[in-house]
Design a protein around this motif. Structure first.
Motif, PDB file in Angstrom:
ATOM      1  N   MET A   1       0.909  -1.137   0.203  1.00  0.00           N
ATOM      2  CA  MET A   1       0.000   0.046   0.076  1.00  0.00           C
ATOM      3  C   MET A   1       0.939   1.332  -0.145  1.00  0.00           C
ATOM      4  N   ASP A   2       0.866   2.063  -0.844  1.00  0.00           N
ATOM      5  CA  ASP A   2       1.336   3.423  -0.987  1.00  0.00           C
ATOM      6  C   ASP A   2       0.627   4.472  -0.790  1.00  0.00           C
ATOM      7  N   LEU A   3       0.564   5.091   0.322  1.00  0.00           N
ATOM      8  CA  LEU A   3      -0.222   6.146   0.777  1.00  0.00           C
ATOM      9  C   LEU A   3       0.042   7.363   0.071  1.00  0.00           C
ATOM     10  N   LYS A   4      -0.775   8.033  -0.772  1.00  0.00           N
ATOM     11  CA  LYS A   4      -0.546   9.146  -1.427  1.00  0.00           C
ATOM     12  C   LYS A   4      -1.817   9.446  -2.216  1.00  0.00           C
ATOM     13  N   PHE A   5      -1.785  10.836  -2.490  1.00  0.00           N
ATOM     14  CA  PHE A   5      -2.895  11.283  -3.267  1.00  0.00           C
ATOM     15  C   PHE A   5      -2.723  12.370  -4.413  1.00  0.00           C
ATOM     16  N   LYS A   6      -3.505  12.736  -5.250  1.00  0.00           N
ATOM     17  CA  LYS A   6      -3.232  13.758  -6.109  1.00  0.00           C
ATOM     18  C   LYS A   6      -4.583  14.476  -6.360  1.00  0.00           C
ATOM     19  N   VAL A   7      -4.817  15.880  -6.276  1.00  0.00           N
ATOM     20  CA  VAL A   7      -6.070  16.564  -6.585  1.00  0.00           C
ATOM     21  C   VAL A   7      -5.799  17.684  -7.659  1.00  0.00           C
ATOM     22  N   SER A   8      -6.514  18.141  -8.243  1.00  0.00           N
ATOM     23  CA  SER A   8      -6.215  19.137  -9.256  1.00  0.00           C
ATOM     24  C   SER A   8      -7.635  20.048  -9.553  1.00  0.00           C
ATOM     25  N   GLY A   9      -7.504  21.003 -10.118  1.00  0.00           N
ATOM     26  CA  GLY A   9      -8.374  22.129 -10.390  1.00  0.00           C
ATOM     27  C   GLY A   9      -8.115  23.146 -11.395  1.00  0.00           C
ATOM     28  N   ARG A  10      -8.981  23.486 -12.144  1.00  0.00           N
ATOM     29  CA  ARG A  10      -8.672  24.783 -13.196  1.00  0.00           C
ATOM     30  C   ARG A  10      -9.252  26.114 -12.594  1.00  0.00           C
ATOM     31  N   ILE A  11      -8.245  26.949 -12.648  1.00  0.00           N
ATOM     32  CA  ILE A  11      -8.359  28.440 -12.105  1.00  0.00           C
ATOM     33  C   ILE A  11      -8.213  29.282 -13.332  1.00  0.00           C
ATOM     34  N   ALA A  12      -9.542  30.046 -13.324  1.00  0.00           N
ATOM     35  CA  ALA A  12      -9.748  30.964 -14.713  1.00  0.00           C
ATOM     36  C   ALA A  12      -8.849  32.441 -14.591  1.00  0.00           C
ATOM     37  N   LYS A  13      -7.502  31.981 -14.367  1.00  0.00           N
ATOM     38  CA  LYS A  13      -6.481  33.199 -14.132  1.00  0.00           C
ATOM     39  C   LYS A  13      -5.160  32.645 -14.764  1.00  0.00           C
ATOM     40  N   PRO A  14      -4.496  33.552 -15.295  1.00  0.00           N
ATOM     41  CA  PRO A  14      -3.081  33.023 -15.819  1.00  0.00           C
ATOM     42  C   PRO A  14      -2.072  32.501 -14.710  1.00  0.00           C
ATOM     43  N   VAL A  15      -1.105  31.566 -15.196  1.00  0.00           N
ATOM     44  CA  VAL A  15      -0.342  30.809 -14.240  1.00  0.00           C
ATOM     45  C   VAL A  15       0.419  31.957 -13.272  1.00  0.00           C
ATOM     46  N   SER A  16       0.661  32.914 -13.809  1.00  0.00           N
ATOM     47  CA  SER A  16       1.504  33.805 -12.886  1.00  0.00           C
ATOM     48  C   SER A  16       0.951  34.265 -11.845  1.00  0.00           C
ATOM     49  N   GLU A  17      -0.535  34.510 -11.936  1.00  0.00           N
ATOM     50  CA  GLU A  17      -1.152  35.172 -10.904  1.00  0.00           C
ATOM     51  C   GLU A  17      -1.560  34.104  -9.875  1.00  0.00           C
ATOM     52  N   VAL A  18      -1.835  32.783 -10.421  1.00  0.00           N
ATOM     53  CA  VAL A  18      -2.260  31.681  -9.435  1.00  0.00           C
ATOM     54  C   VAL A  18      -0.906  31.330  -8.957  1.00  0.00           C
ATOM     55  N   PHE A  19       0.227  31.334  -9.195  1.00  0.00           N
ATOM     56  CA  PHE A  19       1.504  30.994  -8.722  1.00  0.00           C
ATOM     57  C   PHE A  19       1.518  31.929  -7.491  1.00  0.00           C
ATOM     58  N   GLU A  20       1.698  33.242  -7.813  1.00  0.00           N
ATOM     59  CA  GLU A  20       1.802  34.240  -6.793  1.00  0.00           C
ATOM     60  C   GLU A  20       0.729  34.285  -5.604  1.00  0.00           C
ATOM     61  N   ALA A  21      -0.417  34.061  -5.931  1.00  0.00           N
ATOM     62  CA  ALA A  21      -1.357  33.567  -4.869  1.00  0.00           C
ATOM     63  C   ALA A  21      -1.246  32.721  -3.959  1.00  0.00           C
ATOM     64  N   ILE A  22      -0.312  31.645  -4.260  1.00  0.00           N
ATOM     65  CA  ILE A  22       0.227  30.584  -3.360  1.00  0.00           C
ATOM     66  C   ILE A  22       1.631  30.873  -2.631  1.00  0.00           C
ATOM     67  N   VAL A  23       2.396  31.529  -3.469  1.00  0.00           N
ATOM     68  CA  VAL A  23       3.718  31.691  -2.775  1.00  0.00           C
ATOM     69  C   VAL A  23       3.818  33.127  -1.902  1.00  0.00           C
ATOM     70  N   ASN A  24       2.826  33.951  -2.117  1.00  0.00           N
ATOM     71  CA  ASN A  24       2.777  35.089  -1.339  1.00  0.00           C
ATOM     72  C   ASN A  24       1.973  34.941  -0.037  1.00  0.00           C
ATOM     73  N   PRO A  25       2.814  35.299   1.336  1.00  0.00           N
ATOM     74  CA  PRO A  25       1.844  34.860   2.439  1.00  0.00           C
ATOM     75  C   PRO A  25       0.871  35.745   2.609  1.00  0.00           C
ATOM     76  N   THR A  26       0.685  36.901   2.149  1.00  0.00           N
ATOM     77  CA  THR A  26      -0.303  37.803   2.410  1.00  0.00           C
ATOM     78  C   THR A  26      -1.647  37.273   1.665  1.00  0.00           C
ATOM     79  N   GLN A  27      -1.389  36.970   0.217  1.00  0.00           N
ATOM     80  CA  GLN A  27      -2.483  36.288  -0.473  1.00  0.00           C
ATOM     81  C   GLN A  27      -2.943  35.114   0.152  1.00  0.00           C
ATOM     82  N   LEU A  28      -2.108  34.137   0.504  1.00  0.00           N
ATOM     83  CA  LEU A  28      -2.418  32.556   0.923  1.00  0.00           C
ATOM     84  C   LEU A  28      -3.311  33.135   2.477  1.00  0.00           C
TER      85      LEU A  28
END
Length: 159
Positions: A1-28
């Motif tokens: 048994m290998d315990l792991k998972f993967k989830v995904s979703g589509r966000i209607a914004k460009p990659v740079s905006e989505v990425f910044e919303a995760i790496v930036n602590p104020t936005q997160l």
């Protein structure tokens, strides 16, 4: 048994905006870390995330950051179950690996995929992996609500 998972979703914004919303602590902190985030996600950094549904701050080790493409994090595995009244941040003594990938889609949206792996093969770890799968799915939904509609879906949900 290998315990792991993967989830995904589509966000209607460009990659740079989505990425910044995760790496930036104020936005997160505006949509996911209900107790706040401290520190920007940068290679080699240790950042701190806090959630109203779990006591304490969680250190998150940033292993890798490839701008607008990939983030790899490690954090302590927690095998306690909040439904059993365990809301503490008791580490199980090992870490799991979280990998976030960002793919630009032809229609201008971003596909975000989050995978987590590394749990021990025990019933408690299996239950904990389900909890984290739930949390990362909720993170993606909250990210979508925040970036596309300017709302915080987790506001008031836990406190």
């Amino acid at each position: 048994m290998d315990l792991k998972f993967k989830v995904s979703g589509r966000i209607a914004k460009p990659v740079s905006e989505v990425f910044e919303a995760i790496v930036n602590p104020t936005q997160l902190s505006r949509y996911f870390t209900t107790g706040g985030a401290k520190g920007r996600l940068e290679p080699g950094a240790t950042v701190w995330w806090s959630f109203h549904d779990f006591a304490g701050e969680f250190p998150v080790e940033v292993a890798e950051v490839e701008p607008n493409r990939r983030i790899v994090l490690t954090w302590a595995a927690h095998e306690g179950d909040p439904s059993d009244g365990d809301t503490g941040a008791q580490s199980a003594g090992y870490s799991t690996i979280v990998t976030m990938e960002f793919d630009a889609l032809d229609d201008g949206r971003t596909l975000v995929t989050i995978a987590e792996e590394g749990w021990r093969e025990t019933q408690k770890a299996l239950r904990a992996s389900y909890g984290n799968c739930h949390g990362w799915t909720q993170m993606l939904c909250s990210l979508k609500g925040y970036l596309e509609h300017g709302i915080n879906l987790r506001e008031g949900m836990y406190k």
